[in-house]
Design a protein around this motif. Structure first.
Motif, PDB file in Angstrom:
ATOM      1  N   SER A  64      87.003  35.030  72.191  1.00 55.14           N
ATOM      2  CA  SER A  64      87.829  36.027  71.536  1.00 55.14           C
ATOM      3  C   SER A  64      89.297  35.708  71.771  1.00 55.14           C
ATOM      4  N   VAL A  65      90.132  36.124  70.848  1.00 52.36           N
ATOM      5  CA  VAL A  65      91.569  35.916  70.982  1.00 52.36           C
ATOM      6  C   VAL A  65      92.105  36.735  72.144  1.00 52.36           C
ATOM      7  N   ARG A  66      91.573  37.929  72.309  1.00 50.38           N
ATOM      8  CA  ARG A  66      92.003  38.787  73.419  1.00 50.38           C
ATOM      9  C   ARG A  66      91.380  38.292  74.716  1.00 50.38           C
ATOM     10  N   THR A  67      92.106  38.411  75.812  1.00 53.87           N
ATOM     11  CA  THR A  67      91.590  37.931  77.089  1.00 53.87           C
ATOM     12  C   THR A  67      90.408  38.769  77.579  1.00 53.87           C
ATOM     13  N   GLU A  68      90.375  40.044  77.251  1.00 53.80           N
ATOM     14  CA  GLU A  68      89.251  40.881  77.693  1.00 53.80           C
ATOM     15  C   GLU A  68      88.120  40.889  76.674  1.00 53.80           C
ATOM     16  N   GLY A  69      88.257  40.097  75.614  1.00 50.15           N
ATOM     17  CA  GLY A  69      87.226  40.012  74.582  1.00 50.15           C
ATOM     18  C   GLY A  69      86.032  39.209  75.055  1.00 50.15           C
ATOM     19  N   GLY A  70      85.187  38.832  74.114  1.00 47.31           N
ATOM     20  CA  GLY A  70      83.959  38.148  74.468  1.00 47.31           C
ATOM     21  C   GLY A  70      84.029  36.646  74.295  1.00 47.31           C
ATOM     22  N   ILE A  71      82.936  36.004  74.713  1.00 50.54           N
ATOM     23  CA  ILE A  71      82.749  34.585  74.459  1.00 50.54           C
ATOM     24  C   ILE A  71      81.480  34.434  73.632  1.00 50.54           C
ATOM     25  N   TYR A  72      81.433  33.370  72.835  1.00 49.40           N
ATOM     26  CA  TYR A  72      80.352  33.225  71.869  1.00 49.40           C
ATOM     27  C   TYR A  72      79.778  31.813  71.924  1.00 49.40           C
ATOM     28  N   TYR A  73      78.462  31.738  71.879  1.00 44.52           N
ATOM     29  CA  TYR A  73      77.740  30.476  71.788  1.00 44.52           C
ATOM     30  C   TYR A  73      77.042  30.493  70.425  1.00 44.52           C
ATOM     31  N   VAL A  74      77.278  29.466  69.615  1.00 39.74           N
ATOM     32  CA  VAL A  74      76.750  29.439  68.254  1.00 39.74           C
ATOM     33  C   VAL A  74      75.929  28.172  68.068  1.00 39.74           C
ATOM     34  N   GLU A  75      74.729  28.343  67.498  1.00 39.02           N
ATOM     35  CA  GLU A  75      73.868  27.205  67.183  1.00 39.02           C
ATOM     36  C   GLU A  75      73.347  27.381  65.763  1.00 39.02           C
ATOM     37  N   SER A  76      73.468  26.342  64.961  1.00 41.43           N
ATOM     38  CA  SER A  76      73.014  26.391  63.571  1.00 41.43           C
ATOM     39  C   SER A  76      72.063  25.241  63.308  1.00 41.43           C
ATOM     40  N   GLN A  77      71.046  25.514  62.504  1.00 39.32           N
ATOM     41  CA  GLN A  77      70.139  24.468  62.062  1.00 39.32           C
ATOM     42  C   GLN A  77      70.375  24.276  60.569  1.00 39.32           C
ATOM     43  N   VAL A  78      70.698  23.036  60.174  1.00 42.12           N
ATOM     44  CA  VAL A  78      71.083  22.731  58.801  1.00 42.12           C
ATOM     45  C   VAL A  78      70.064  21.774  58.198  1.00 42.12           C
ATOM     46  N   ARG A  79      69.665  22.083  56.970  1.00 45.07           N
ATOM     47  CA  ARG A  79      68.708  21.241  56.241  1.00 45.07           C
ATOM     48  C   ARG A  79      69.465  20.402  55.219  1.00 45.07           C
ATOM     49  N   HIS A  80      69.299  19.073  55.307  1.00 47.64           N
ATOM     50  CA  HIS A  80      69.888  18.135  54.355  1.00 47.64           C
ATOM     51  C   HIS A  80      68.740  17.585  53.519  1.00 47.64           C
ATOM     52  N   PHE A  81      68.837  17.701  52.208  1.00 50.52           N
ATOM     53  CA  PHE A  81      67.767  17.225  51.336  1.00 50.52           C
ATOM     54  C   PHE A  81      68.361  16.538  50.111  1.00 50.52           C
ATOM     55  N   ALA A  82      68.091  15.257  50.018  1.00 48.71           N
ATOM     56  CA  ALA A  82      68.472  14.423  48.873  1.00 48.71           C
ATOM     57  C   ALA A  82      69.930  14.636  48.490  1.00 48.71           C
ATOM     58  N   TRP A  83      70.192  14.944  47.252  1.00 41.85           N
ATOM     59  CA  TRP A  83      71.556  15.088  46.743  1.00 41.85           C
ATOM     60  C   TRP A  83      72.089  16.508  46.883  1.00 41.85           C
ATOM     61  N   ARG A  84      71.273  17.419  47.318  1.00 42.36           N
ATOM     62  CA  ARG A  84      71.686  18.823  47.395  1.00 42.36           C
ATOM     63  C   ARG A  84      72.680  19.069  48.522  1.00 42.36           C
ATOM     64  N   ARG A  85      73.424  20.156  48.373  1.00 43.68           N
ATOM     65  CA  ARG A  85      74.376  20.581  49.399  1.00 43.68           C
ATOM     66  C   ARG A  85      73.601  21.013  50.650  1.00 43.68           C
ATOM     67  N   PRO A  86      74.083  20.669  51.850  1.00 48.59           N
ATOM     68  CA  PRO A  86      73.388  21.098  53.073  1.00 48.59           C
ATOM     69  C   PRO A  86      73.259  22.623  53.132  1.00 48.59           C
ATOM     70  N   GLU A  87      72.118  23.073  53.633  1.00 47.47           N
ATOM     71  CA  GLU A  87      71.817  24.510  53.668  1.00 47.47           C
ATOM     72  C   GLU A  87      71.543  24.948  55.104  1.00 47.47           C
ATOM     73  N   VAL A  88      72.217  26.008  55.541  1.00 45.33           N
ATOM     74  CA  VAL A  88      71.983  26.564  56.872  1.00 45.33           C
ATOM     75  C   VAL A  88      70.697  27.384  56.799  1.00 45.33           C
ATOM     76  N   ILE A  89      69.692  26.964  57.555  1.00 43.65           N
ATOM     77  CA  ILE A  89      68.416  27.676  57.506  1.00 43.65           C
ATOM     78  C   ILE A  89      68.211  28.597  58.708  1.00 43.65           C
ATOM     79  N   ASP A  90      68.971  28.366  59.771  1.00 45.98           N
ATOM     80  CA  ASP A  90      68.870  29.250  60.929  1.00 45.98           C
ATOM     81  C   ASP A  90      70.184  29.203  61.695  1.00 45.98           C
ATOM     82  N   ARG A  91      70.590  30.348  62.198  1.00 43.27           N
ATOM     83  CA  ARG A  91      71.804  30.424  63.015  1.00 43.27           C
ATOM     84  C   ARG A  91      71.574  31.475  64.091  1.00 43.27           C
ATOM     85  N   THR A  92      71.964  31.128  65.310  1.00 41.10           N
ATOM     86  CA  THR A  92      71.872  32.049  66.436  1.00 41.10           C
ATOM     87  C   THR A  92      73.257  32.172  67.051  1.00 41.10           C
ATOM     88  N   VAL A  93      73.698  33.399  67.261  1.00 41.84           N
ATOM     89  CA  VAL A  93      74.986  33.655  67.900  1.00 41.84           C
ATOM     90  C   VAL A  93      74.729  34.496  69.139  1.00 41.84           C
TER      91      VAL A  93
END
Length: 153
Positions: A64-93
């Motif tokens: 967080s921008v504020r010092t008393e704010g939070g901290i965040y851990y982010v994990e994303s799973q992205v699917r890449h298939f052929a010519w298509r744009r990558p797609e986020v299929i799962d995200r955990t925050v």
């Protein structure tokens, strides 16, 4: 002789077919990091501090921008298939919030289904100068001059 050539042609066609088909398989990539549940169990709200959290589960993805704010851990799973744009299929925050003294207040995990799409709106302040022509801008202040002001300075 023709059977040797046709066997080679068949082999080349088979290898080319396998190469083409393997290019059309989906690839999954994981970006970011969320600590496993065993490590999260070691964090005790009301006791642990920001420093002890980072020692236990590692440096956060963002904070967080504020010092008393939070901290965040982010994990994303992205699917890449052929010519298509990558797609986020799962995200955990993982959000860890702190109180004013820097002690852990809450530990919450959010998934992709918890998120909301936030439309970004570009707001630009319009100036009224666009409506005024060049000549008017050039000569606009001539009528505002006062001879008595010029002489007193």
């Amino acid at each position: 002789m023709t059977s040797g050539i046709s066997a080679r042609v068949k082999l080349v066609v088979a290898v080319a077919g396998i190469a083409v088909l393997s290019g059309c398989t989906a690839q999954y990539r994981t970006h970011g990091y969320v600590p496993p549940e065993e490590e999260l169990q070691q964090i005790v709200p009301g006791i642990d501090t920001r420093a002890s959290v980072e020692d236990t589960i590692g440096v956060p993805t963002t904070a967080s921008v504020r010092t008393e704010g939070g901290i965040y851990y982010v994990e994303s799973q992205v699917r890449h298939f052929a010519w298509r744009r990558p797609e986020v299929i799962d995200r955990t925050v993982l959000a860890i919030t702190f109180d004013e003294t820097g002690v852990v207040d809450n530990v919450v995990t959010y998934g992709l289904e918890d998120g909301q799409v936030v439309p970004l709106v570009r707001r630009v302040t319009q100036s009224s100068d666009r409506d005024i022509g060049f000549i008017r801008k050039l000569f606009g202040n001539i009528g505002g001059l006062n001879a008595s002001e010029l002489l007193t300075n």
